[in-house]
Design an enzyme around this catalytic site. Sequence first.
Site, PDB file in Angstrom:
ATOM      1  N   SER A 124       0.834  -1.195   0.000  1.00 54.70           N
ATOM      2  CA  SER A 124       0.000   0.000   0.000  1.00 54.70           C
ATOM      3  C   SER A 124       0.870   1.246   0.000  1.00 54.70           C
ATOM      4  O   SER A 124       1.994   1.235   0.535  1.00 54.70           O
ATOM      5  CB  SER A 124      -0.840  -0.032   1.283  1.00 54.70           C
ATOM      6  N   TYR A 148      -1.636  -1.132  10.943  1.00 57.74           N
ATOM      7  CA  TYR A 148      -1.943  -1.714   9.632  1.00 57.74           C
ATOM      8  C   TYR A 148      -0.773  -1.474   8.666  1.00 57.74           C
ATOM      9  O   TYR A 148      -0.276  -2.392   8.011  1.00 57.74           O
ATOM     10  CB  TYR A 148      -3.239  -1.112   9.065  1.00 57.74           C
ATOM     11  N   LYS A 152       2.173  -3.975   6.591  1.00 54.49           N
ATOM     12  CA  LYS A 152       2.529  -3.958   5.164  1.00 54.49           C
ATOM     13  C   LYS A 152       4.040  -3.824   4.993  1.00 54.49           C
ATOM     14  O   LYS A 152       4.662  -4.519   4.207  1.00 54.49           O
ATOM     15  CB  LYS A 152       1.817  -2.805   4.446  1.00 54.49           C
TER      16      LYS A 152
END
Length: 337
Positions: A124, A148, A152
């Site tokens: 992302s 989050y 990643k």
Amino acid sequence: MAILITGGAGYIGSHAMVEFLEAGKELVCVDNLSNSKETSLQRVKQITGKEVKFYKVDLLDIDALEKVFLENNIESCIHFAGLKAVGESCSKPLLYYHNNITGTLNLCKLLSKYNAKRIVFSSSATVYGKPASVPITEDFPLSTTNPYGETKLMIERILKDLWASDNEWSVSILRYFNPIGAHKSGLIGEDPRDIPNNLLPYVAQVALGKRECLSVHGNDYNTHDGTGVRDYIHVVDLAKAHLCALERAEKITGVEYFNIGTGKGYSVLDVVKAYEEATGAKVNYKIGPRRPGDIDECYANPEKAYKILGWKAQYNLEDMCKDSYNWQSKNPNGYEE
Ligand code: NAD
Ligand code: WQD
């Protein structure tokens, strides 16, 4: 030989499955349905006329996952499965670390064991943190602002270390910008649980009269109209990037990073206006306070993906808005009957 699609019942995974099936690929889908419904898979079949082998399996359950490898001749993997809500990751960090990291470790162990050392990973633009400038190229410094995003970045590093330990691996890391829109058929699309956190699903629900008013999170950012600027990309364009990435991964080994965006930045108010123009619906909004953690501007320089993968976004903001509205109006309650 089959391609393992983890998280294939989800928003991006279901669109990718359509593209892969239409390209004649054999797929095996694994999803625990924690954030999706099996209906999306039935819709994929409806669109393509092709059956997908589906296993309701959690990546955390390595024995169940191994069964999938034993029953199928897996040669590569497109890894979408993961939890993705930024706010929830702050209140439940352990859940996010465990699900996203341990799930990926289990997956990689089996890909390695069954000699399917080819993976395309859903990363992302969040790994660029608060970029010092825009447009962002792949060599920008990496940082994160929430658990989050941290998962990643950690997974990117795990995959890099894996390749360093075993050069037979082929790793393609796709850093998505802001995926929106839906398949033209209106049969598959984004189906958020509860109140949408992201801009487009919220706008769609306001346009449809399901919600009264969009709150614009701040209009004092350093952008052309003061509202946040992002690089919105049609989910079908994004899905196609995975085909190009896998094709490349079949030819070379190594680790490569690609920005998957359009290269154009639009503000929240640009999106509201485009949505109204594309659909004829009214999107009521009011200016609210900033959302903690948001940044002014984020958009990609997507040239590397064009040069190396031959991939480029085809759809514009108007297409994205039309397709979002088409999906939302045909499925006002998402996949629920
Ligand atoms: P999604 O939630 O719709 O799809 C993810 C799928 O993974 C869901 O079907 C969920 O049930 C499944 N899943 C989660 N944990 C699992 C586990 N342990 N075992 C098996 N299945 C599991 O999300 P999406 O928008 O389709 O995103 C796909 C991927 O792309 C995610 O990794 C996400 O972090 C990443 N990504 C998404 C965006 C975005 O804005 N949508 C942006 C950048 C990156
Ligand atoms: C876009 C713009 C908001 C909702 C998030 C994740 C990121 C990635 C994509 C997974 C911002 C504004 C939003 C609303 C608003 N996901 N907004 N009112 O924040 O760029 O990225 O999704 O990897 O990691 O952080 O996307 O759609 O939430 O917001 O004004 O009700 O819309 O402030 O400027 P974001 P978004």
